[in-house]
Enzyme design. Structure first.
Site, PDB file in Angstrom:
ATOM      1  N   ARG A  28     -21.810  17.203 -25.594  1.00  0.00           N
ATOM      2  CA  ARG A  28     -20.820  18.191 -26.053  1.00  0.00           C
ATOM      3  C   ARG A  28     -20.216  17.760 -27.385  1.00  0.00           C
ATOM      4  O   ARG A  28     -20.179  16.583 -27.724  1.00  0.00           O
ATOM      5  CB  ARG A  28     -19.728  18.438 -25.022  1.00  0.00           C
ATOM      6  CG  ARG A  28     -18.760  17.309 -24.757  1.00  0.00           C
ATOM      7  CD  ARG A  28     -17.449  17.398 -25.496  1.00  0.00           C
ATOM      8  NE  ARG A  28     -16.715  16.144 -25.342  1.00  0.00           N
ATOM      9  CZ  ARG A  28     -16.876  15.120 -26.131  1.00  0.00           C
ATOM     10  NH1 ARG A  28     -17.699  15.178 -27.144  1.00  0.00           N
ATOM     11  NH2 ARG A  28     -16.201  13.999 -25.928  1.00  0.00           N
ATOM     12  N   GLU A  34      -8.211  17.081 -29.380  1.00  0.00           N
ATOM     13  CA  GLU A  34      -8.664  15.716 -29.098  1.00  0.00           C
ATOM     14  C   GLU A  34      -7.544  14.930 -28.435  1.00  0.00           C
ATOM     15  O   GLU A  34      -6.400  14.952 -28.908  1.00  0.00           O
ATOM     16  CB  GLU A  34      -9.082  15.053 -30.419  1.00  0.00           C
ATOM     17  CG  GLU A  34     -10.233  14.103 -30.275  1.00  0.00           C
ATOM     18  CD  GLU A  34     -11.520  14.802 -29.843  1.00  0.00           C
ATOM     19  OE1 GLU A  34     -11.800  14.837 -28.620  1.00  0.00           O
ATOM     20  OE2 GLU A  34     -12.230  15.309 -30.732  1.00  0.00           O
ATOM     21  N   HIS A  35      -7.897  14.265 -27.351  1.00  0.00           N
ATOM     22  CA  HIS A  35      -6.934  13.507 -26.541  1.00  0.00           C
ATOM     23  C   HIS A  35      -5.833  14.420 -25.998  1.00  0.00           C
ATOM     24  O   HIS A  35      -4.690  14.002 -25.844  1.00  0.00           O
ATOM     25  CB  HIS A  35      -6.359  12.333 -27.345  1.00  0.00           C
ATOM     26  CG  HIS A  35      -7.383  11.266 -27.602  1.00  0.00           C
ATOM     27  ND1 HIS A  35      -7.718  10.316 -26.669  1.00  0.00           N
ATOM     28  CD2 HIS A  35      -8.177  11.030 -28.674  1.00  0.00           C
ATOM     29  CE1 HIS A  35      -8.673   9.521 -27.170  1.00  0.00           C
ATOM     30  NE2 HIS A  35      -8.971   9.940 -28.379  1.00  0.00           N
ATOM     31  N   ASP A  37      -6.861  16.579 -23.273  1.00  0.00           N
ATOM     32  CA  ASP A  37      -7.264  17.006 -21.913  1.00  0.00           C
ATOM     33  C   ASP A  37      -6.462  16.274 -20.837  1.00  0.00           C
ATOM     34  O   ASP A  37      -6.031  16.882 -19.858  1.00  0.00           O
ATOM     35  CB  ASP A  37      -8.782  16.911 -21.683  1.00  0.00           C
ATOM     36  CG  ASP A  37      -9.399  15.534 -21.834  1.00  0.00           C
ATOM     37  OD1 ASP A  37      -8.716  14.611 -22.337  1.00  0.00           O
ATOM     38  OD2 ASP A  37     -10.576  15.361 -21.457  1.00  0.00           O
ATOM     39  N   GLY A 125     -19.561   9.612 -29.091  1.00  0.00           N
ATOM     40  CA  GLY A 125     -18.507  10.622 -28.979  1.00  0.00           C
ATOM     41  C   GLY A 125     -19.053  11.987 -28.622  1.00  0.00           C
ATOM     42  O   GLY A 125     -18.378  13.003 -28.809  1.00  0.00           O
ATOM     43  N   ASP A 173     -15.192  16.630 -20.772  1.00  0.00           N
ATOM     44  CA  ASP A 173     -16.638  16.405 -20.917  1.00  0.00           C
ATOM     45  C   ASP A 173     -17.448  17.004 -19.771  1.00  0.00           C
ATOM     46  O   ASP A 173     -18.393  17.776 -20.018  1.00  0.00           O
ATOM     47  CB  ASP A 173     -16.937  14.909 -21.083  1.00  0.00           C
ATOM     48  CG  ASP A 173     -16.239  14.318 -22.299  1.00  0.00           C
ATOM     49  OD1 ASP A 173     -15.663  15.087 -23.076  1.00  0.00           O
ATOM     50  OD2 ASP A 173     -16.259  13.087 -22.461  1.00  0.00           O
ATOM     51  N   TYR A 223      -8.463   3.538 -25.175  1.00  0.00           N
ATOM     52  CA  TYR A 223      -8.360   4.857 -24.542  1.00  0.00           C
ATOM     53  C   TYR A 223      -7.340   4.799 -23.397  1.00  0.00           C
ATOM     54  O   TYR A 223      -6.432   5.635 -23.308  1.00  0.00           O
ATOM     55  CB  TYR A 223      -9.731   5.287 -24.020  1.00  0.00           C
ATOM     56  CG  TYR A 223      -9.771   6.686 -23.456  1.00  0.00           C
ATOM     57  CD1 TYR A 223     -10.086   7.773 -24.252  1.00  0.00           C
ATOM     58  CD2 TYR A 223      -9.477   6.929 -22.111  1.00  0.00           C
ATOM     59  CE1 TYR A 223     -10.125   9.066 -23.748  1.00  0.00           C
ATOM     60  CE2 TYR A 223      -9.511   8.211 -21.584  1.00  0.00           C
ATOM     61  CZ  TYR A 223      -9.841   9.268 -22.402  1.00  0.00           C
ATOM     62  OH  TYR A 223      -9.866  10.552 -21.879  1.00  0.00           O
TER      63      TYR A 223
HETATM   64  C1  GLA Z   1     -13.373  11.061 -24.279  1.00  0.00           C
HETATM   65  C2  GLA Z   1     -12.961  11.474 -22.860  1.00  0.00           C
HETATM   66  C3  GLA Z   1     -12.450  12.900 -22.832  1.00  0.00           C
HETATM   67  C4  GLA Z   1     -11.384  13.138 -23.893  1.00  0.00           C
HETATM   68  C5  GLA Z   1     -11.855  12.610 -25.255  1.00  0.00           C
HETATM   69  C6  GLA Z   1     -10.778  12.695 -26.310  1.00  0.00           C
HETATM   70  O1  GLA Z   1     -14.484  11.788 -24.679  1.00  0.00           O
HETATM   71  O2  GLA Z   1     -14.062  11.366 -21.998  1.00  0.00           O
HETATM   72  O3  GLA Z   1     -11.943  13.197 -21.546  1.00  0.00           O
HETATM   73  O4  GLA Z   1     -10.164  12.574 -23.523  1.00  0.00           O
HETATM   74  O5  GLA Z   1     -12.294  11.274 -25.181  1.00  0.00           O
HETATM   75  O6  GLA Z   1     -10.437  14.000 -26.590  1.00  0.00           O
END
Ligand code: GLA
Length: 408
Positions: A28, A34-35, A37, A125, A173, A223
């Protein structure tokens, strides 16, 4: 040859018989959000035309034999033994966690032989882990003869990532890898899990992924730390999640350290940008959407601290090209600390932009970038090659054509 056809033939070569099932799931690319979810926010995301595929056929044992082309290794999951996580960092944790989820839900698979192949770059990513988990879950649906509710299936994959891979990821994801639709982008409300599909099929506009081909080590620990900082901020603001917070609320709050305040500011502004970006997409307002991508990057870099020099270099090069040269906007995508940047560009300038980013990135960093373009692709799929003769489904067929590999 598509990845689905490749695993079909590789399975036959490896095990000496034809596969009964082939499951595949895409990587995906997150356009924006971003960050957000794991903060109950919104994401605007699509699947790409790179996939992980697993070909499989039953065996007469209580063992799942998995040969991974990517890891160049054969591993065994013994269903007669209690399932436990492997050593941290092992690829087998992803499929094993999904098998454990099926078993816990009362769907015990029979033994089978399988071969895994992938065109999704690892650690870039682009959700390679979720693609492997979603492909495994889809295969197990075939093996067990069940069809899970897609949301339940996505949550099962997320759980596998948490408990077996040790990564406290959000829901973005697996949702995209499972639910994605061709030529559409998903605006997902990660609080209500409501999905809104937006058409994205303007041939004049292209999404480019630019893989920095670096992955910095601190990624996983950082993370988890960001997640904790967001929870601390939400607690200090007296809200359940940062989705319920606003900038005024943050300005009034005392006692937050600089980094935690920055995290909260990123999440609050990023959620707002994602909603605006969805509106831009509806209106095909590409220049405005590009500005939101640029603002997202600044926020991820300054407030959230998850960019890195290589991602910054790509973004700077893309910005220097700018809208006049066909770049509407550019930002890192995914968790950060390396991996891919994405750029929204004018299709007519794709070749020139690819060449320029490739040349300058290599000049600055000494590393060759990998650049590719992708339309939004379909989510996880299962096929039965023997029922269809050799006509395995053609998902991922555009991979080779659409790869714009940069040649230094
Ligand atoms: C990773 C995590 C996702 C999301 C992204 C940042 O890909 O698996 O759940 O938090 O980082 O947006």
């Amino acid at each position: 040859m598509t990845i689905v056809q490749r695993v079909h033939d590789a399975f036959a070569g490896h095990y000496g018989r034809a596969p009964l099932w082939i499951a595949s799931a895409p990587g995906r690319l997150n356009l924006i959000g971003e960050h957000t979810d794991y903060n109950d926010g919104f994401v605007l995301s699509m699947a790409i035309e790179l996939r992980t595929a697993i070909a499989a056929a039953p065996n007469d044992t209580r063992k799942i034999v998995l040969h991974s082309e990517v890891a160049a290794e054969t591993a065994v999951i013994d269903l007669s033994q209690p399932l436990v996580p492997e050593a941290p960092g092992r690829w087998l944790n992803h499929p094993k966690g999904v098998v454990a989820g099926f078993v816990a839900a009362g769907h015990e698979p029979r033994g089978f032989d399988a071969l895994v192949g992938s065109s999704v770059p690892i650690g870039a990513g682009l959700a390679s882990s979720a693609a492997l988990e979603a492909a495994t879950a889809t295969l197990l649906e075939g093996v067990c003869g069940v069809e899970l509710d897609p949301v339940r299936k996505a949550l099962l994959c997320q759980q596998a990532e948490h408990t077996y891979a040790g990564m406290p990821c959000g829901i973005m994801d697996p949702f995209i890898c499972i639910l994605a639709r061709r030529d559409q982008v998903l605006l997902l409300d990660c609080r209500s899990r409501e999905a809104v599909w937006l058409a994205f099929e303007d041939p004049d506009v292209t999404v480019l992924s630019i893989n920095t081909n670096v992955k910095h080590r601190l990624a996983d620990g950082a993370y988890a730390l960001r997640r904790r900082q967001c929870e601390t901020a939400a607690q200090a603001l007296g809200v359940r999640s940062l989705r319920e917070a606003g900038l005024e609320m943050l300005a009034r709050a005392d006692g937050l350290d600089h980094a935690t305040r920055g995290c909260a500011r990123h999440v609050i502004t990023e959620i707002a940008r994602t909603v605006q970006a969805a509106q831009c997409l509806r209106e095909r307002a590409w220049a405005e959407l590009g500005q939101l991508l640029d603002a997202s990057q600044e926020s991820l870099q300054r407030d959230y601290g998850v960019s890195c020099p290589e991602l910054d270099a790509v973004v700077e090069i893309a910005r220097a090209i700018g809208p006049r040269g066909g770049v509407f906007g550019c930002r890192m995508t995914g968790g950060g600390f390396g991996g891919c940047a994405m750029a929204l560009i004018a299709t007519s300038a794709a070749a020139a932009i690819t060449q320029r980013i490739g040349t300058e990135y290599q000049r600055r960093t000494g590393i060759a970038a990998t650049v590719f373009a992708s339309r939004p692709a379909d989510g996880a799929r299962l096929s039965h090659p023997q029922e269809q003769g050799r006509r395995v489904h053609a998902l991922g067929g555009a991979i080779v054509n659409r790869y714009v590999d940069y040649q230094p």
